[in-house]
Design a protein around this motif. Structure first.
Motif, PDB file in Angstrom:
ATOM      1  N   UNK A   1       9.647  75.064  17.544  1.00 55.85           N
ATOM      2  CA  UNK A   1       8.408  76.058  17.967  1.00 55.85           C
ATOM      3  C   UNK A   1       7.751  75.565  19.203  1.00 55.85           C
ATOM      4  N   UNK A   2       7.268  76.325  20.001  1.00 51.85           N
ATOM      5  CA  UNK A   2       6.685  75.998  21.386  1.00 51.85           C
ATOM      6  C   UNK A   2       5.362  75.042  21.141  1.00 51.85           C
ATOM      7  N   UNK A   3       4.570  75.115  20.184  1.00 49.08           N
ATOM      8  CA  UNK A   3       3.532  74.211  19.967  1.00 49.08           C
ATOM      9  C   UNK A   3       3.756  72.921  19.627  1.00 49.08           C
ATOM     10  N   UNK A   4       5.120  72.768  19.041  1.00 52.65           N
ATOM     11  CA  UNK A   4       5.687  71.427  18.861  1.00 52.65           C
ATOM     12  C   UNK A   4       5.407  70.862  17.355  1.00 52.65           C
ATOM     13  N   UNK A   5       5.001  72.167  16.421  1.00 47.46           N
ATOM     14  CA  UNK A   5       4.455  71.820  15.123  1.00 47.46           C
ATOM     15  C   UNK A   5       5.546  71.143  14.459  1.00 47.46           C
ATOM     16  N   UNK A   6       5.290  69.971  13.647  1.00 44.59           N
ATOM     17  CA  UNK A   6       6.170  69.599  12.704  1.00 44.59           C
ATOM     18  C   UNK A   6       5.612  69.723  11.188  1.00 44.59           C
ATOM     19  N   UNK A   7       6.671  69.874  10.311  1.00 43.26           N
ATOM     20  CA  UNK A   7       6.435  70.075   8.825  1.00 43.26           C
ATOM     21  C   UNK A   7       6.963  68.794   8.126  1.00 43.26           C
ATOM     22  N   UNK A   8       6.462  68.827   6.999  1.00 45.22           N
ATOM     23  CA  UNK A   8       7.108  67.662   6.131  1.00 45.22           C
ATOM     24  C   UNK A   8       8.343  67.647   6.015  1.00 45.22           C
ATOM     25  N   UNK A   9       9.208  66.614   5.978  1.00 47.70           N
ATOM     26  CA  UNK A   9      10.597  66.503   6.177  1.00 47.70           C
ATOM     27  C   UNK A   9      11.505  66.958   5.031  1.00 47.70           C
TER      28      UNK A   9
END
Length: 594
Positions: A39-47
């Motif tokens: 995603x453009x905002x560079x969001x990361x989620x739990x792996x």
């Protein structure tokens, strides 16, 4: 406890997985692909820990699966494996028009596609013994692949872990269409055990056996396995309730039961056999069995699939009855009657079953069952003695004593209100599901240790789906149609997040409603896999006072009594003429392509 290593030494060889912290993508985040940027905002989620494309079996054409060739070098399992040859999915083509749908056209096709995929919380530990859900896809036995977007459990595993409902999900490929369910006397005579057909079902058995042998290495418990599937997948799982094999302990059957499709004698199980031989230039009456099979096995897969598509009828695929002689057959008698007699596998003690509100709309549209003439022609296939009752039940009401009213003019009412759509829903889905729920909750197990016990069953009905589907022209007229439950179960968030979430406050409320619906469904599915009880407020099915849990819009749920016309003894017996009192294993219900 030490974390599970991403390199796992399975029984056939070592595999290497990866951690995925991205929102769901078109291609694997383990691969450098410009087509699926984060995603453009560079969001990361739990792996989520993933191992994709693990071989679980191998099989030659028209033969049952065997163990794959073992390997010694670590195998990178970073992307879904190939899919089996198949026609396109009408459901996927319908849903692919939606914003946020990830149409995975990059997955190649091969007859060597016996793969499983394992999804686990990113911090799963050795010896954690998490509950395991194993997904069996639908597709009318004609198509399906575990790599499809709406079968991807990434967000289900991720969000369940965030709710402290840690689980592992395994998805699998099995053969469909002619490659998975071809049957003939030629194959019976060739087989050392006199068996033919059911190759796709034996694939599912083999994959579930792989889970039993390997899942502990990934942090899962082989003693807490729930098989869950939709449509034809639920149909196959229903037949595994009498397999005699300890493959799973719980089951979730979405929109399918043992009588949703058919179990037929070998000579009727694949009616396109002779026409396909003729198309290959082989006379099915004068050639030898070995010549017939040699021609079928020599044909390129693409040619064989084209011939199958050209000859495939709406009820042209089924399971094949197997001989009891020799003791090698599994599906030797009608499965529903076995369940009614209490012959189910006693180690499966809990089952969830249910339907969507408008199961029949897609099929009525597909079959052209939308006009008065088409409805009358369809009803004429039922015994004359019940045709008036069918008309009374499905045509609009008229003043008391004057009989049923006229069929709505074509195009005058939504598909959801058409008599043909409602009739198909009951015939193919609702009635078989209820009959199986009654059989399971009334019959005793086949083992001496559980004599006199009953399986606990929970019934549900889904009356909603993602707002983007309900609002889209391709889905709005179909209501809560067959397969609309899939994004809810797998939490297909890209259908309602990102760009789809932008806009008015009304759109934001719809997004929150979609999230709530997915949470309510997913929470109960994982709770069931974990404890054997989906929800303390959801009562198990009681044939004497039947009820169901209803999933409505925006995450609302309620327990409702079953409609009086659907209870045992009051339901219409929707069997075609000649099949209402037939012997075991004969065709009793029609079905349609998905």
């Amino acid at each position: 406890m030490a974390p599970v290593s991403l390199t796992v030494d399975t029984q056939h060889g070592p595999v290497v997985g990866f951690h995925d912290s991205h929102p769901l993508r078109l291609t694997s985040s383990a691969l450098d692909s410009e087509s699926s940027p984060p995603r453009p905002d560079g969001a990361r989620r739990s792996p989520v820990a993933k191992w994709l494309g693990i071989p679980y079996a191998t099989a030659q054409r028209f033969r049952r699966p065997t163990a794959p060739e073992p390997w010694t070098e670590p195998r990178q399992c970073f992307e879904f494996g190939s899919q089996f040859p198949q026609p396109p999915s009408n459901t996927e083509l319908l849903l692919s028009r939606l914003p946020g749908f990830l149409l995975r056209t990059h997955i190649p096709t091969s007859e060597g596609s016996h793969f499983v995929n394992v999804f686990a919380p990113g911090d799963v530990h050795q010896g954690e013994d998490l509950p395991v859900l194993v997904w069996v896809y639908g597709g009318a036995l004609n198509n399906g692949d575990a790599g499809r977007f709406f079968y991807d459990p990434t967000e289900l595993v991720r969000d369940s872990a965030a709710r402290d409902q840690r689980c592992i999900v395994v998805t699998l490929n099995y053969r469909t269409n002619i490659f998975g369910f071809c049957a003939s006397q030629d194959l019976v005579e060739e087989d050392p055990h006199g068996l033919a057909g059911n190759y796709g079902l034996y694939d599912v058995v083999s994959a579930l056996e792989w889970v039993q042998s390997n899942i502990r290495l990934f942090g899962g418990s082989p003693e807490r396995v729930t098989a869950f599937g939709q449509s034809a997948g639920a149909f196959l799982i229903s037949h595994l309730l009498v397999s005699g094999r300890r493959l799973f302990q719980r089951a979730i059957c979405q929109s399918g039961a043992a009588n949703t499709m058919m179990l037929r004698p070998v000579d009727k199980a694949y009616p396109a056999y002779d026409p396909i031989l003729t198309s290959l230039g082989v006379d099915p009456t004068t050639s030898s069995p070995s010549a017939r099979l040699a021609a079928l096995r020599a044909a390129p897969a693409s040619q064989l699939l084209d011939l199958h598509k050209a000859t495939h009828s709406l009820s042209g695929l089924s399971l094949a009855l197997e001989p009891e002689a020799g003791g090698r057959g599994t599906w030797t008698r009608d499965t529903m009657r076995r369940l009614e007699r209490g012959e189910r596998d006693e180690w499966v003690r809990e089952v969830v079953m249910g339907v969507t509100e408008d199961e029949g709309t897609v099929f009525a549209n597909m079959l052209g069952l939308v006009s008065p003439a088409a409805f009358d022609a369809y009803v004429s296939q039922f015994p004359a003695s019940i045709q008036p009752r069918i008309r009374n039940a499905y045509l609009p009401s008229s003043p008391p004593g004057s009989g049923p009213g006229p069929h709505p003019a074509e195009g005058s009412v939504p598909l959801t209100h058409l008599p043909g759509a409602r009739l198909l829903a009951d015939q193919i889905f609702v009635h078989p599901v209820l009959a199986q729920a009654e059989a399971l909750s009334s019959g005793s197990g086949s083992g001496s240790e559980s004599e006199g016990t009953r399986a606990r069953v929970w019934l549900y009905r889904l009356r909603t789906g993602p707002s983007s589907i309900r609002a889209h022209p391709a889905g709005a007229q179909l209501g809560a149609f067959h397969s609309i439950d899939l994004p809810c179960v797998f939490n297909s968030r890209s259908l309602w997040e990102g760009d789809a979430a932008k806009g008015s406050e009304g759109r934001a409320r719809e997004v929150r409603g979609d999230e709530a619906t997915a949470r309510e469904v997913g929470t109960r599915w994982v709770a069931f896999a974990t404890t054997g009880e989906p929800d303390p407020a959801w009562p198990p099915f009681d044939p004497s006072s039947p009820s169901q849990l209803v999933f409505a819009h925006d995450g609302a749920t309620s327990v409702e009594p079953l409609d009086d016309t659907l209870v045992r003894g009051k339901r219409l017996e929707l069997y075609f003429e000649g099949h209402e009192d037939e012997g075991e294993g004969e065709e009793v219900l029609g079905t349609a392509d998905e």
